[in-house]
Design an enzyme around this catalytic site. Structure first.
Site, PDB file in Angstrom:
ATOM      1  N   ASP A 254       3.948 -32.895  32.994  1.00 27.70           N
ATOM      2  CA  ASP A 254       3.200 -33.993  33.595  1.00 27.70           C
ATOM      3  C   ASP A 254       3.123 -33.841  35.122  1.00 27.70           C
ATOM      4  O   ASP A 254       4.137 -33.536  35.767  1.00 27.70           O
ATOM      5  CB  ASP A 254       3.955 -35.290  33.242  1.00 27.70           C
ATOM      6  CG  ASP A 254       3.118 -36.527  33.442  1.00 27.70           C
ATOM      7  OD1 ASP A 254       2.096 -36.650  32.760  1.00 27.70           O
ATOM      8  OD2 ASP A 254       3.513 -37.368  34.269  1.00 27.70           O
TER       9      ASP A 254
ATOM     10  N   GLU B 131       0.081 -29.957  34.054  1.00 22.94           N
ATOM     11  CA  GLU B 131      -1.007 -30.847  34.438  1.00 22.94           C
ATOM     12  C   GLU B 131      -1.098 -30.787  35.964  1.00 22.94           C
ATOM     13  O   GLU B 131      -0.295 -31.417  36.669  1.00 22.94           O
ATOM     14  CB  GLU B 131      -0.741 -32.288  33.981  1.00 22.94           C
ATOM     15  CG  GLU B 131      -1.941 -33.174  34.250  1.00 22.94           C
ATOM     16  CD  GLU B 131      -1.618 -34.669  34.207  1.00 22.94           C
ATOM     17  OE1 GLU B 131      -2.536 -35.453  33.946  1.00 22.94           O
ATOM     18  OE2 GLU B 131      -0.460 -35.050  34.442  1.00 22.94           O
TER      19      GLU B 131
HETATM   20  C1  GLC Z   1      -0.174 -38.000  33.575  1.00 19.18           C
HETATM   21  C2  GLC Z   1      -0.296 -38.475  32.146  1.00 19.18           C
HETATM   22  C3  GLC Z   1      -0.644 -39.920  32.170  1.00 19.18           C
HETATM   23  C4  GLC Z   1       0.477 -40.675  32.857  1.00 19.18           C
HETATM   24  C5  GLC Z   1       0.731 -40.118  34.251  1.00 19.18           C
HETATM   25  C6  GLC Z   1       2.030 -40.619  34.814  1.00 19.18           C
HETATM   26  O1  GLC Z   1      -1.375 -38.057  34.260  1.00 19.18           O
HETATM   27  O2  GLC Z   1      -1.221 -37.693  31.440  1.00 19.18           O
HETATM   28  O3  GLC Z   1      -0.865 -40.431  30.887  1.00 19.18           O
HETATM   29  O4  GLC Z   1       0.152 -42.027  32.959  1.00 19.18           O
HETATM   30  O5  GLC Z   1       0.821 -38.716  34.251  1.00 19.18           O
HETATM   31  O6  GLC Z   1       3.113 -40.041  34.150  1.00 19.18           O
END
Ligand code: GLC
Length: 515
Positions: free
Chosen positions: A206, A259
């Site tokens: 994440d 991500e």
């Molecule tokens: C990422 C996740 C999202 C979450 C955020 C905070 O973007 O995909 O769903 O709310 O991180 O952890």
């Protein structure tokens, strides 16, 4: 372990990864929320569909302020989703079916209920004080101008007890960890080891670009954009190298997909050097409208930036944070053509559960809104059949997506012309084609409003042509091709006649396909 001589045969390059938003996938115990056992019961569906790996959204104990992205214990399972032994069983059952399992790991922040944070906030002298970002100051003036995601309020909350601010790039219930503290690094490496020892095949990490921060936490020249999209510090890449070194001590090809939510493909690619992430999500395409020009630009940029660094791209049309592409593009026929585009790229495609059913976002009435970030629509539950509760024991936690009596697994499985069967045929085609799995990618000349390209590996060749317009186009290609998969299911197995109907995507093969 595979050898250097076949670097493109690695599972995470040839495979297709399927995202499961656990709360909304399948409920085994009748509480209206999906769980691990529910996933276990649906694994045969996933092998029937033909994906290679699943990515499970967070299942850790959590107060659910951000539906599990606020973790209160990194090494356990929330009771809502089952237990550690359910998790073990899921991994074993998945592996038996040759499905890899990737889990979500949330290193940028914990829940404010995590014991690390409750200790940290208990007193200025607490040994865990420095595990988070605390700053002195006046209660009416946050330490810098950073903006939190979702709320668009300052990314700082004043803590009365110790008279100091703490940093949170997301909700106040999600305090950011201080990764410059070696104890945080050690503790988190321990978390990675815990799950690697349980046999997971990798991690979806994440907002991994956000973990390293400029230690001065300077003001940022921004326009009120949430800081997480702007933060990019060398520190993140240093830390990622540490994760990679740890993963590389494990047998098997364990991977990290990060991500990297920066809308700049060149910078995203820079996180995929050989000693960093295996894969990173590249989100500019998810913000791209369905036009030939816009997609030509995205394809060019992605291949240019990723090949410059010898990195392997990923492709995502939908996930649990964005409106589904079926909703964004406005019709099932465009969603079908988009599936052809998605599953014929060089790079690893990620599917979001339900896109293979052509699901649209649910319309969520105000009294059922659950998510502070406004993302409930794309998180609507998966309808499994046409019965009143669509294969769920009771009404699930969010409303159904539109037309669940039509767009559900059982109904679409019975219809060979359905979007579900289109996904299945595309996945099958990809699996049996070296060209699609790892081949080179080259443009073909094609008329305005269309895109065409060819893929090739070891003498295996495929071509793709997509018509983005509402008119039939004549697009004669130089070679003779046969229609292998058509987004509307028509004329498959026949010679390609050089004509593409409105909004259609075609995967073309040579004469030898199907043998
Ligand atoms: C990422 C996740 C999202 C979450 C955020 C905070 O973007 O995909 O769903 O709310 O991180 O952890």
């Amino acid at each position: 372990m595979r050898t250097e001589s076949s670097p493109d045969d690695l599972w995470w390059k040839t495979g297709v990864i399927y995202e499961i938003y656990l709360r909304s996938f399948a409920d085994s115990n009748g509480d209206g929320v999906g769980d691990l056992e529910g996933v276990c019961q649906r694994l045969d569906y996933l092998t029937w569909l033909g994906v290679d790996a699943i990515w499970l959204a967070p299942f850790y104990p959590s107060p659910m302020a951000d539906f599990g992205y606020d973790v209160a214990d990194y090494c356990d399972v929330d009771r809502l989703f089952g237990s550690l032994s359910d998790f073990d069983r899921l991994v074993a059952e998945a592996h038996q079916r040759d499905l890899k399992v990737i889990i979500d790991w949330v290193p940028n922040h914990t829940s404010d209920q995590h014991p690390w944070f409750t200790e940290s906030r208990s007193s200025r002298a607490n040994p865990k004080r420095d595990w988070y970002h605390w700053r002195d100051g006046a209660p009416d003036r946050p330490p810098n101008n950073w903006i939190a995601a979702f709320t668009k309020e300052p990314a700082w909350t004043w803590d009365e007890r110790t008279q100091a601010w703490y940093l949170h790039l997301f909700l106040p219930q999600q305090p950011d960890l201080n990764w410059t503290n070696p104890k945080v690094v050690d503790a988190m490496h321990g978390v990675l080891r815990f799950w690697l020892d349980q046999g997971v095949d990798g991690f979806r990490i994440d907002v991994v670009h956000a973990i390293g921060k400029d230690p001065a936490l300077p003001d940022f020249p921004g326009d009120g954009m949430s800081h997480v999209m702007l933060n990019s510090d060398q520190g993140s890449q240093r830390l990622i190298r540490g994760f990679r070194a740890l993963l590389d001590t494990y047998p098997g090809d364990r991977i990290m997909v990060g991500e990297v939510y920066i809308l700049d493909t060149a910078r995203v690619a820079s996180y995929c050097a050989s000693d960093q992430l295996h894969l990173a999500f590249n989100f500019p395409p998810i913000w791209t409208p369905w036009t030939a020009d816009a997609w030509r630009h995205q394809l060019k940029a992605t291949y240019r930036e990723f090949s410059a660094l010898d990195a392997w791209p990923t492709w995502v049309m939908s996930n649990h944070d964005h409106r589904r592409h079926r909703t964004r593009f406005g019709s099932e026929e465009t969603a079908r053509a988009a599936a052809v585009l998605l599953l014929t790229q060089r790079g690893t495609p990620f599917l979001y559960a339900g896109e293979e059913l052509g699901l649209q976002d649910a319309i969520v009435p105000p009294d059922r809104v659950a998510d502070p970030g406004g993302r409930d629509g794309c998180r609507a539950p998966i309808p499994w059949d046409a019965t009143p509760t669509h294969g769920w024991p009771i009404e699930p936690w969010l409303p159904w997506p539109p037309e669940p009596e039509r767009n559900n697994v059982a109904t679409l499985q019975q219809n060979p012309m359905s979007i579900l069967h289109l996904y299945r045929r595309l996945l099958k085609a990809r699996r049996r084609s070296a060209a699609l799995q790892r081949g080179e990618w080259k443009w073909l000349t094609s008329p305005e409003g269309t895109l065409a390209y060819v893929r090739e590996a070891d003498g295996d060749r495929r071509a793709v042509i997509i018509n983005f317009t509402d008119e039939t186009v004549s697009a004669p290609l130089e070679e003779n091709w046969q229609v292998e998969v058509a987004s509307n299911g028509v004329d498959e197995g026949k010679p390609f006649a050089g004509i593409v109907a409105p909004y259609i995507g075609l995967l073309l093969g040579g004469d030898s396909i199907g043998t």
